[in-house]
Write a protein that holds these residues in place. Sequence first.
Motif, PDB file in Angstrom:
ATOM      1  N   ILE A  39       0.840  -1.205   0.000  1.00  0.00           N
ATOM      2  CA  ILE A  39       0.000   0.000   0.000  1.00  0.00           C
ATOM      3  C   ILE A  39       0.871   1.250   0.000  1.00  0.00           C
ATOM      4  O   ILE A  39       0.655   2.181  -0.785  1.00  0.00           O
ATOM      5  CB  ILE A  39      -0.960  -0.011   1.212  1.00  0.00           C
ATOM      6  CG1 ILE A  39      -2.003  -1.133   1.044  1.00  0.00           C
ATOM      7  CG2 ILE A  39      -1.635   1.350   1.382  1.00  0.00           C
ATOM      8  CD1 ILE A  39      -2.747  -1.478   2.322  1.00  0.00           C
ATOM      9  N   ASN A  42       2.941   1.650  -3.357  1.00  0.00           N
ATOM     10  CA  ASN A  42       2.100   2.111  -4.472  1.00  0.00           C
ATOM     11  C   ASN A  42       1.830   3.603  -4.402  1.00  0.00           C
ATOM     12  O   ASN A  42       1.754   4.275  -5.426  1.00  0.00           O
ATOM     13  CB  ASN A  42       0.769   1.353  -4.511  1.00  0.00           C
ATOM     14  CG  ASN A  42       0.922  -0.051  -5.051  1.00  0.00           C
ATOM     15  OD1 ASN A  42       1.880  -0.366  -5.740  1.00  0.00           O
ATOM     16  ND2 ASN A  42      -0.026  -0.908  -4.710  1.00  0.00           N
ATOM     17  N   ARG A  43       1.718   4.128  -3.214  1.00  0.00           N
ATOM     18  CA  ARG A  43       1.383   5.545  -3.069  1.00  0.00           C
ATOM     19  C   ARG A  43       2.607   6.454  -2.986  1.00  0.00           C
ATOM     20  O   ARG A  43       2.484   7.665  -3.026  1.00  0.00           O
ATOM     21  CB  ARG A  43       0.462   5.712  -1.871  1.00  0.00           C
ATOM     22  CG  ARG A  43      -0.905   5.100  -2.196  1.00  0.00           C
ATOM     23  CD  ARG A  43      -1.849   5.120  -1.037  1.00  0.00           C
ATOM     24  NE  ARG A  43      -3.153   4.611  -1.397  1.00  0.00           N
ATOM     25  CZ  ARG A  43      -3.554   3.355  -1.238  1.00  0.00           C
ATOM     26  NH1 ARG A  43      -2.724   2.456  -0.770  1.00  0.00           N
ATOM     27  NH2 ARG A  43      -4.776   2.982  -1.557  1.00  0.00           N
ATOM     28  N   SER A  47       8.153   9.499  -5.884  1.00  0.00           N
ATOM     29  CA  SER A  47       8.506  10.318  -4.726  1.00  0.00           C
ATOM     30  C   SER A  47       9.994  10.129  -4.448  1.00  0.00           C
ATOM     31  O   SER A  47      10.574   9.104  -4.803  1.00  0.00           O
ATOM     32  CB  SER A  47       7.688   9.857  -3.515  1.00  0.00           C
ATOM     33  OG  SER A  47       8.172  10.426  -2.324  1.00  0.00           O
ATOM     34  N   SER A 166      -4.587   7.246   7.840  1.00  0.00           N
ATOM     35  CA  SER A 166      -3.643   8.000   7.007  1.00  0.00           C
ATOM     36  C   SER A 166      -2.331   8.149   7.752  1.00  0.00           C
ATOM     37  O   SER A 166      -2.323   8.309   8.972  1.00  0.00           O
ATOM     38  CB  SER A 166      -4.172   9.403   6.708  1.00  0.00           C
ATOM     39  OG  SER A 166      -5.382   9.348   6.026  1.00  0.00           O
ATOM     40  N   HIS A 172      -1.730  11.436   1.867  1.00  0.00           N
ATOM     41  CA  HIS A 172      -2.259  10.749   0.687  1.00  0.00           C
ATOM     42  C   HIS A 172      -2.075   9.230   0.783  1.00  0.00           C
ATOM     43  O   HIS A 172      -2.660   8.483   0.008  1.00  0.00           O
ATOM     44  CB  HIS A 172      -1.572  11.266  -0.585  1.00  0.00           C
ATOM     45  CG  HIS A 172      -0.113  10.938  -0.666  1.00  0.00           C
ATOM     46  ND1 HIS A 172       0.834  11.588   0.103  1.00  0.00           N
ATOM     47  CD2 HIS A 172       0.554  10.022  -1.397  1.00  0.00           C
ATOM     48  CE1 HIS A 172       2.025  11.082  -0.171  1.00  0.00           C
ATOM     49  NE2 HIS A 172       1.881  10.131  -1.083  1.00  0.00           N
ATOM     50  N   ILE A 173      -1.308   8.770   1.759  1.00  0.00           N
ATOM     51  CA  ILE A 173      -1.154   7.326   1.972  1.00  0.00           C
ATOM     52  C   ILE A 173      -2.196   6.912   2.987  1.00  0.00           C
ATOM     53  O   ILE A 173      -2.091   7.229   4.175  1.00  0.00           O
ATOM     54  CB  ILE A 173       0.264   6.967   2.449  1.00  0.00           C
ATOM     55  CG1 ILE A 173       1.298   7.374   1.401  1.00  0.00           C
ATOM     56  CG2 ILE A 173       0.348   5.468   2.753  1.00  0.00           C
ATOM     57  CD1 ILE A 173       2.733   7.131   1.809  1.00  0.00           C
ATOM     58  N   GLN A 174      -3.203   6.228   2.474  1.00  0.00           N
ATOM     59  CA  GLN A 174      -4.323   5.801   3.305  1.00  0.00           C
ATOM     60  C   GLN A 174      -4.546   4.309   3.126  1.00  0.00           C
ATOM     61  O   GLN A 174      -4.322   3.764   2.054  1.00  0.00           O
ATOM     62  CB  GLN A 174      -5.588   6.552   2.910  1.00  0.00           C
ATOM     63  CG  GLN A 174      -5.471   8.048   3.052  1.00  0.00           C
ATOM     64  CD  GLN A 174      -6.731   8.765   2.598  1.00  0.00           C
ATOM     65  OE1 GLN A 174      -7.527   8.234   1.842  1.00  0.00           O
ATOM     66  NE2 GLN A 174      -6.890   9.985   3.072  1.00  0.00           N
TER      67      GLN A 174
END
Length: 185
Positions: A39, A42-43, A47, A166, A172-174
């Motif tokens: 998870i 992927n987010r 970055s 989060s 934005h990583i949830q």
Amino acid sequence: MGLAEFERKKDEKINGVIYNMPRPSGYSYCIVNGNIHRIIANRLRKSRCFVSVENLDFKYHPDVNDDYLCPDIMIVCDRKKLKGGAYSGVPRFIAETLSPSTAKKDRTEKKEIYEAAGVEEYWIVAPQGKSVEIYYLENGKYILEQSYILQNDKELEHYNAETVISLRAFPHIQMTLEEIFDGMD
């Protein structure tokens, strides 16, 4: 030579003492770490930060000595602090997944080390009880911000499988509690 001779033994060095880390018993530990890592990874695409799972040592006070821990999940952003298989910066996030043999150390010694090192968010995840404790660093001390125990029966009053969590530094990583423990049944 057998396969076991090539296997990397995990260890940690705390106050100059090397501790061999036992292999986790059962598959639930691997499933949970895999879910959280997938998870986050992927987010974090595109970055400067990346997530490590059980394979990067954290040298938590490199100016003092060469002690290190091997966190289960760790987000690092300062790539200049990477050298070989170790990171000597301050991770933005660490999660430890409990096993019966590591639970006490994860809740005490390692938590204190991460706190003193300035890790701003620390999760303790327990596959056996399907629970997540989330600590935030406030004025140099960890404060338990959230504590969840997965209840995935929609018929029950405290159903929370769809509760979204989060990461503080990466809103934005949830992920949901159900996603963290997916595949455990």
